[in-house]
Scaffold this motif. Structure first.
Motif, PDB file in Angstrom:
ATOM      1  N   ILE A 101      26.955  39.175  30.915  1.00  0.00           N
ATOM      2  CA  ILE A 101      28.110  38.508  31.532  1.00  0.00           C
ATOM      3  C   ILE A 101      28.993  39.535  32.247  1.00  0.00           C
ATOM      4  O   ILE A 101      29.389  39.340  33.403  1.00  0.00           O
ATOM      5  CB  ILE A 101      28.928  37.737  30.476  1.00  0.00           C
ATOM      6  CG1 ILE A 101      28.108  36.560  29.925  1.00  0.00           C
ATOM      7  CG2 ILE A 101      30.243  37.235  31.070  1.00  0.00           C
ATOM      8  CD1 ILE A 101      28.722  35.896  28.714  1.00  0.00           C
ATOM      9  N   ILE A 102      29.301  40.639  31.549  1.00  0.00           N
ATOM     10  CA  ILE A 102      30.122  41.698  32.136  1.00  0.00           C
ATOM     11  C   ILE A 102      29.426  42.289  33.359  1.00  0.00           C
ATOM     12  O   ILE A 102      30.051  42.537  34.397  1.00  0.00           O
ATOM     13  CB  ILE A 102      30.403  42.808  31.111  1.00  0.00           C
ATOM     14  CG1 ILE A 102      31.216  42.264  29.926  1.00  0.00           C
ATOM     15  CG2 ILE A 102      31.141  43.979  31.766  1.00  0.00           C
ATOM     16  CD1 ILE A 102      32.595  41.798  30.285  1.00  0.00           C
ATOM     17  N   ALA A 103      28.121  42.494  33.242  1.00  0.00           N
ATOM     18  CA  ALA A 103      27.344  43.063  34.350  1.00  0.00           C
ATOM     19  C   ALA A 103      27.410  42.160  35.580  1.00  0.00           C
ATOM     20  O   ALA A 103      27.609  42.640  36.711  1.00  0.00           O
ATOM     21  CB  ALA A 103      25.893  43.264  33.926  1.00  0.00           C
ATOM     22  N   LEU A 104      27.239  40.860  35.373  1.00  0.00           N
ATOM     23  CA  LEU A 104      27.259  39.910  36.483  1.00  0.00           C
ATOM     24  C   LEU A 104      28.631  39.904  37.160  1.00  0.00           C
ATOM     25  O   LEU A 104      28.726  39.900  38.398  1.00  0.00           O
ATOM     26  CB  LEU A 104      26.915  38.506  35.976  1.00  0.00           C
ATOM     27  CG  LEU A 104      26.867  37.401  37.041  1.00  0.00           C
ATOM     28  CD1 LEU A 104      25.795  37.714  38.074  1.00  0.00           C
ATOM     29  CD2 LEU A 104      26.606  36.042  36.387  1.00  0.00           C
ATOM     30  N   ILE A 105      29.693  39.925  36.357  1.00  0.00           N
ATOM     31  CA  ILE A 105      31.049  39.953  36.903  1.00  0.00           C
ATOM     32  C   ILE A 105      31.257  41.210  37.745  1.00  0.00           C
ATOM     33  O   ILE A 105      31.819  41.166  38.843  1.00  0.00           O
ATOM     34  CB  ILE A 105      32.100  39.881  35.773  1.00  0.00           C
ATOM     35  CG1 ILE A 105      32.049  38.506  35.084  1.00  0.00           C
ATOM     36  CG2 ILE A 105      33.506  40.135  36.319  1.00  0.00           C
ATOM     37  CD1 ILE A 105      32.908  38.414  33.837  1.00  0.00           C
ATOM     38  N   CYS A 106      30.807  42.356  37.220  1.00  0.00           N
ATOM     39  CA  CYS A 106      30.936  43.629  37.941  1.00  0.00           C
ATOM     40  C   CYS A 106      30.237  43.574  39.298  1.00  0.00           C
ATOM     41  O   CYS A 106      30.806  43.973  40.320  1.00  0.00           O
ATOM     42  CB  CYS A 106      30.331  44.770  37.120  1.00  0.00           C
ATOM     43  SG  CYS A 106      31.296  45.276  35.699  1.00  0.00           S
ATOM     44  N   ILE A 107      28.997  43.093  39.298  1.00  0.00           N
ATOM     45  CA  ILE A 107      28.193  43.074  40.522  1.00  0.00           C
ATOM     46  C   ILE A 107      28.791  42.134  41.562  1.00  0.00           C
ATOM     47  O   ILE A 107      28.919  42.492  42.743  1.00  0.00           O
ATOM     48  CB  ILE A 107      26.739  42.682  40.192  1.00  0.00           C
ATOM     49  CG1 ILE A 107      26.073  43.801  39.372  1.00  0.00           C
ATOM     50  CG2 ILE A 107      25.948  42.407  41.470  1.00  0.00           C
ATOM     51  CD1 ILE A 107      24.729  43.419  38.791  1.00  0.00           C
ATOM     52  N   VAL A 108      29.171  40.930  41.123  1.00  0.00           N
ATOM     53  CA  VAL A 108      29.742  39.952  42.058  1.00  0.00           C
ATOM     54  C   VAL A 108      31.033  40.480  42.665  1.00  0.00           C
ATOM     55  O   VAL A 108      31.252  40.399  43.884  1.00  0.00           O
ATOM     56  CB  VAL A 108      29.993  38.602  41.346  1.00  0.00           C
ATOM     57  CG1 VAL A 108      30.809  37.675  42.247  1.00  0.00           C
ATOM     58  CG2 VAL A 108      28.672  37.944  40.974  1.00  0.00           C
ATOM     59  N   PHE A 109      31.903  41.038  41.838  1.00  0.00           N
ATOM     60  CA  PHE A 109      33.181  41.547  42.331  1.00  0.00           C
ATOM     61  C   PHE A 109      32.967  42.722  43.289  1.00  0.00           C
ATOM     62  O   PHE A 109      33.606  42.800  44.343  1.00  0.00           O
ATOM     63  CB  PHE A 109      34.062  41.981  41.163  1.00  0.00           C
ATOM     64  CG  PHE A 109      35.433  42.427  41.584  1.00  0.00           C
ATOM     65  CD1 PHE A 109      36.449  41.497  41.805  1.00  0.00           C
ATOM     66  CD2 PHE A 109      35.720  43.774  41.761  1.00  0.00           C
ATOM     67  CE1 PHE A 109      37.711  41.904  42.201  1.00  0.00           C
ATOM     68  CE2 PHE A 109      36.978  44.193  42.156  1.00  0.00           C
ATOM     69  CZ  PHE A 109      37.983  43.250  42.379  1.00  0.00           C
ATOM     70  N   ALA A 110      32.071  43.624  42.927  1.00  0.00           N
ATOM     71  CA  ALA A 110      31.806  44.799  43.769  1.00  0.00           C
ATOM     72  C   ALA A 110      31.240  44.389  45.122  1.00  0.00           C
ATOM     73  O   ALA A 110      31.675  44.887  46.166  1.00  0.00           O
ATOM     74  CB  ALA A 110      30.861  45.756  43.050  1.00  0.00           C
ATOM     75  N   VAL A 111      30.265  43.485  45.105  1.00  0.00           N
ATOM     76  CA  VAL A 111      29.658  43.024  46.359  1.00  0.00           C
ATOM     77  C   VAL A 111      30.706  42.328  47.227  1.00  0.00           C
ATOM     78  O   VAL A 111      30.744  42.512  48.454  1.00  0.00           O
ATOM     79  CB  VAL A 111      28.479  42.068  46.071  1.00  0.00           C
ATOM     80  CG1 VAL A 111      28.011  41.382  47.358  1.00  0.00           C
ATOM     81  CG2 VAL A 111      27.328  42.834  45.435  1.00  0.00           C
ATOM     82  N   LYS A 112      31.574  41.547  46.592  1.00  0.00           N
ATOM     83  CA  LYS A 112      32.646  40.872  47.328  1.00  0.00           C
ATOM     84  C   LYS A 112      33.535  41.887  48.028  1.00  0.00           C
ATOM     85  O   LYS A 112      33.861  41.755  49.216  1.00  0.00           O
ATOM     86  CB  LYS A 112      33.464  40.015  46.361  1.00  0.00           C
ATOM     87  CG  LYS A 112      34.428  39.023  47.027  1.00  0.00           C
ATOM     88  CD  LYS A 112      35.707  39.603  47.570  1.00  0.00           C
ATOM     89  CE  LYS A 112      36.598  40.186  46.509  1.00  0.00           C
ATOM     90  NZ  LYS A 112      37.876  40.721  47.121  1.00  0.00           N
ATOM     91  N   ASN A 113      33.932  42.934  47.331  1.00  0.00           N
ATOM     92  CA  ASN A 113      34.844  43.936  47.895  1.00  0.00           C
ATOM     93  C   ASN A 113      34.173  44.826  48.933  1.00  0.00           C
ATOM     94  O   ASN A 113      34.821  45.309  49.857  1.00  0.00           O
ATOM     95  CB  ASN A 113      35.431  44.802  46.782  1.00  0.00           C
ATOM     96  CG  ASN A 113      36.613  44.128  46.109  1.00  0.00           C
ATOM     97  OD1 ASN A 113      37.090  43.106  46.573  1.00  0.00           O
ATOM     98  ND2 ASN A 113      37.073  44.693  45.017  1.00  0.00           N
ATOM     99  N   ILE A 114      32.874  45.051  48.775  1.00  0.00           N
ATOM    100  CA  ILE A 114      32.166  45.934  49.709  1.00  0.00           C
ATOM    101  C   ILE A 114      31.756  45.197  50.987  1.00  0.00           C
ATOM    102  O   ILE A 114      31.907  45.725  52.094  1.00  0.00           O
ATOM    103  CB  ILE A 114      30.908  46.535  49.027  1.00  0.00           C
ATOM    104  CG1 ILE A 114      31.342  47.472  47.880  1.00  0.00           C
ATOM    105  CG2 ILE A 114      30.046  47.294  50.035  1.00  0.00           C
ATOM    106  CD1 ILE A 114      30.204  47.897  46.975  1.00  0.00           C
TER     107      ILE A 114
END
Length: 244
Positions: A101-114
């Motif tokens: 769950i934490i991993a998915l949140i990290c990836i989605v947020f990072a991709v959104k910001n990048i």
């Protein structure tokens, strides 16, 4: 202790010191999997706590009173509730599911910001966002010492300046790790041997802290936030890769 174990613990201590002083604890996620190369899961988790507390003391001292007090007050209640929830449900919640769950949140947020910087996550930029992310940080920190990503996501969403970013994270995790001591001792995760092992690496902790300060001083706000976004992407992948 075997020389290989000494090398691994020494590297983890340096990593934690740099992580706390330069990247608001983001790199700490790598520490437990590294320790598990030579220690059992329980020993690795137990050893991590005193190592984190040693680094917390140095980072708080290095960034003394540079944190955002108002922001900190909005974060602490959620973190404490998260720790209590984790301790109450430690036999119910699957730590590996939490990692995903934490991993998915990290990836989605990072991709959104990048890739999609124009999209603003207004849902996080308020007290409710602070409460949700600090609670998640408390839960994930207690289970898998991965409290950094939720807090980093929130601080990135509100555009916190690098110094306040690191300083506020430092005092936040210092308080949270001291509270976690109660649960760790009662559960038998923390032993005298593990504490003594952690104390012998204090000199390396100073080196890691010093390196972290040097790195932090060279990053302006935009570069700092960019680095944090890419770190979140790496952390998300790492959490998935190291899950059992």
């Amino acid at each position: 202790m075997e020389i290989s174990s000494v090398i691994i613990v020494g590297f983890v201590v340096l990593l934690i010191g740099i992580s706390k002083s330069a990247f608001a604890g983001a790199l700490g996620v790598f520490a437990v999997p590294l320790l598990m190369i030579k220690f059992s899961a329980i020993e690795a988790i137990g050893l991590m706590l005193p190592l984190l507390i040693i680094a917390d003391i140095m980072t708080v001292k290095g960034f003394w009173k540079q944190w955002d007090s108002a922001l900190l007050k909005s974060l602490i209640p959620g973190a404490l509730i998260g720790i209590v929830i984790a301790n109450l449900l430690i036999d119910v919640i699957n730590a590996e599911d939490l990692r995903y769950i934490i991993a998915l949140i990290c990836i989605v947020f990072a991709v959104k910001n990048i890739l999609f910087k124009q999209i603003q996550l207004h849902i996080l930029n308020n007290k409710v966002g602070a409460y949700i992310m600090s609670t998640l940080s408390g839960i994930s920190s207690t289970f898998v010492h991965a409290g950094g990503p939720p807090l980093i996501i929130y601080f990135s969403a509100i555009g916190l300046a690098p110094t306040k970013f690191v300083a506020t994270a430092a005092i936040f995790f210092a308080i949270m790790n001291l509270v976690k001591l109660i649960g760790f001792i009662s559960l038998g995760f923390l032993t005298t041997d593990l504490v003594l092992t952690a104390l012998t690496f204090i000199p390396l902790a100073f080196v890691g802290h010093w390196l972290g300060i040097k790195i932090n001083n060279k990053l302006d706000k935009q570069l700092f936030l960019k680095v944090m976004n890419y770190l979140l992407l790496v952390l998300g992948g790492w959490l998935i890769f190291t899950a059992n």
